[in-house]
Design an enzyme around this catalytic site. Sequence first.
Site: not given
Length: 309
Positions: A260, A251
Amino acid sequence: MNFGSTPLDDLRLPSRVTIYEVGPRDGLQNESTVLPVTIKAEFVARLVDAGHTVVEATSFVHPKWVPQMADAEELWRMIDLTPGVRYPVLVPNSRGLRRALDLGVRDVAVFGSVTETFSRRNLNRTVDESLEMFAPVVADAREGGLGVRGYLSMCFGDPWEGEVPVSRVLEVATRMWRLGCTELSLGDTIGVATPGRVSAVLDALITSGIPVGSIAVHFHDTYGQALANTLTALHKGVTTIDASAGGLGGCPYAGSATGNLATEDLLWHLHGLGIETGIDLRKMVDTSVWLAHHLGRSSPSRTVTALAG
């Protein structure tokens, strides 16, 4: 390749899971290397060839904020849309939705936060203001027959606010659901979730009346808990799991967020449980090795590392 799948009857797990592949959007938007649009288009094609039925293709945001997605329209026109495959795009506001509609997009997503600090840093709005912004986007998309995913970031912890109360997640998730979203994705944006917290959040949402079939989970592996959290979600009946090829992403607005959950690690986990995905692990490994070459770095996925040789 399979080393001992376990009978589902003993574990009470779903027989099939949909992997919501976020690599082309959430993965690439956090990379310092901006790939040519031709490579992005091939990436999407490879994911579909591997068996994915949901590939989040791009983001219709202003290039000032996410320069990696500046070629969204060009990329969309290059994608050979395969029948039966969904290609969602992220839209931040009504302008983004209009861009998507003009190109014939059939699935969109909006990205919100359950915490005030991250909402201000990411959207430059309070949570209330962001929901007000999303309301016409969701309404217009639904009127046009589109599916709308609502991303909820910081569902388990926030780097500025600390642990996020379950009641806060429930409040914002319920409001997002009432806007008309067809799916909610619960994000562990900085990777601090544990199975107990995942269980508590899912119990709260399901008890409130949000259908478990409309809930997805989006885990990061900062503390090595992503697969344990996934298993917890599966036990609760969740059948849509977000993942990113090769573990790409993080992010850009939360510096402590690592990559992720890698699609390949998730596939190894699910296939070992005897859960069907329809995705070819070997093709995914080859795709992530190919993409890592173009990015100039190796994949952080343990499964890719183990099988690449």
